[in-house]
Design a protein around this motif. Structure first.
Motif, PDB file in Angstrom:
ATOM      1  N   TRP A  12       1.127  -1.039  -0.243  1.00 40.25           N
ATOM      2  CA  TRP A  12       0.148   0.099   0.171  1.00 40.25           C
ATOM      3  C   TRP A  12       0.802   1.123  -0.250  1.00 40.25           C
ATOM      4  O   TRP A  12       0.452   2.421  -0.892  1.00 40.25           O
ATOM      5  CB  TRP A  12      -1.054   0.086   1.067  1.00 40.25           C
ATOM      6  N   GLY A  13       2.214   1.050   0.599  1.00 34.57           N
ATOM      7  CA  GLY A  13       3.079   2.519   0.400  1.00 34.57           C
ATOM      8  C   GLY A  13       3.561   2.529  -0.741  1.00 34.57           C
ATOM      9  O   GLY A  13       3.938   3.948  -1.067  1.00 34.57           O
ATOM     10  N   CYS A  14       3.682   1.695  -1.700  1.00 34.64           N
ATOM     11  CA  CYS A  14       3.669   2.366  -3.294  1.00 34.64           C
ATOM     12  C   CYS A  14       3.245   2.405  -3.850  1.00 34.64           C
ATOM     13  O   CYS A  14       3.516   2.360  -5.221  1.00 34.64           O
ATOM     14  CB  CYS A  14       5.290   0.464  -3.185  1.00 34.64           C
ATOM     15  N   MET A  15       1.785   2.620  -3.587  1.00 35.33           N
ATOM     16  CA  MET A  15       1.121   2.501  -4.688  1.00 35.33           C
ATOM     17  C   MET A  15       1.315   3.918  -5.487  1.00 35.33           C
ATOM     18  O   MET A  15       0.538   3.764  -6.651  1.00 35.33           O
ATOM     19  CB  MET A  15      -0.562   2.764  -3.471  1.00 35.33           C
ATOM     20  N   ASN A  16       1.757   4.900  -5.018  1.00 37.71           N
ATOM     21  CA  ASN A  16       1.614   5.519  -5.688  1.00 37.71           C
ATOM     22  C   ASN A  16       3.408   6.101  -6.249  1.00 37.71           C
ATOM     23  O   ASN A  16       4.491   5.137  -5.823  1.00 37.71           O
ATOM     24  CB  ASN A  16       1.818   7.417  -5.254  1.00 37.71           C
ATOM     25  N   VAL A  78      -4.596   8.843  -3.418  1.00 39.73           N
ATOM     26  CA  VAL A  78      -3.853   7.519  -3.222  1.00 39.73           C
ATOM     27  C   VAL A  78      -2.318   8.339  -2.990  1.00 39.73           C
ATOM     28  O   VAL A  78      -2.245   7.391  -1.753  1.00 39.73           O
ATOM     29  CB  VAL A  78      -4.046   7.164  -5.211  1.00 39.73           C
ATOM     30  N   LYS A  79      -2.451   9.300  -3.446  1.00 43.71           N
ATOM     31  CA  LYS A  79      -1.246   9.157  -2.958  1.00 43.71           C
ATOM     32  C   LYS A  79      -1.155   9.727  -0.942  1.00 43.71           C
ATOM     33  O   LYS A  79      -0.075   9.465  -0.525  1.00 43.71           O
ATOM     34  CB  LYS A  79      -0.203  11.479  -3.194  1.00 43.71           C
ATOM     35  N   SER A  82      -1.343   6.045   0.628  1.00 49.17           N
ATOM     36  CA  SER A  82       0.090   5.438   0.264  1.00 49.17           C
ATOM     37  C   SER A  82       0.811   6.322   1.283  1.00 49.17           C
ATOM     38  O   SER A  82       1.493   5.224   2.225  1.00 49.17           O
ATOM     39  CB  SER A  82       0.576   5.938  -1.222  1.00 49.17           C
ATOM     40  N   ALA A  86       2.610   4.151   4.792  1.00 49.09           N
ATOM     41  CA  ALA A  86       4.576   4.316   5.561  1.00 49.09           C
ATOM     42  C   ALA A  86       4.905   4.462   6.637  1.00 49.09           C
ATOM     43  O   ALA A  86       5.234   3.753   7.137  1.00 49.09           O
ATOM     44  CB  ALA A  86       4.905   5.473   4.151  1.00 49.09           C
TER      45      ALA A  86
END
Length: 110
Positions: A12-16, A78-79, A82, A86
Motif C-alpha cells: 500500500w505504501g508503494c501504490m503511488n 491515493v498519494k 500511500s 508508509a
C-alpha cells in the motif's frame, strides 16, 4: 503475522510514485529475510538478519518519508493513503522489532 502485515503495508505504501524504488527494495528485501527466518526456525543468523533489517528500515523509512513527503492540499487521495500506510508501517516497526527480539530470545539468543 508480522510478515503479512508489513507486506500489506509496504504494498500500500508503494501504490503511488511518491517514493523511489529504494523504499520498495529495502522493505521487500527485509521481508524476504523474515521469510527465511520463518523457514529456518533453528537458525539464529536468520532471525538476527531479520531484526537488523527491520531496525535499518526504521531509519531508511524515516529518511524516505521526510525527504519525499510534500504536504500540500492538492495531493491525490491515493498519494495521501500511500503516505499514511508508509507512516503506519513505520510506527508499527518498533513493535515488530520487539516481537522479533522475543523470538530471538526463544531460539537461544543472548
Amino acid at each position: 503475522a508480522i510478515i503479512l502485515v508489513h507486506w500489506l503495508l509496504t504494498v500500500w505504501g508503494c501504490m503511488n510514485d511518491g517514493f523511489p524504488a529504494s523504499y520498495a527494495w529495502g522493505n521487500f528485501s527485509v521481508l524476504a529475510l523474515g521469510i527465511w527466518a520463518i523457514v529456518q526456525r533453528d537458525s539464529l543468523d536468520a532471525i538476527v538478519m531479520f531484526l537488523s533489517g527491520l531496525l535499518l528500515t526504521v531509519l531508511t523509512d524515516i529518511i524516505h518519508i521526510s525527504v519525499f513527503y510534500c504536504p500540500n492540499n492538492h495531493s491525490s487521495d491515493v498519494k495521501r493513503f500511500s503516505i499514511g500506510m508508509a507512516i503506519f508501517s513505520l510506527l508499527l516497526k518498533p513493535v515488530s522489532c520487539y516481537l522479533v527480539y522475543r523470538m530471538y530470545r526463544e531460539r537461544g539468543g543472548e
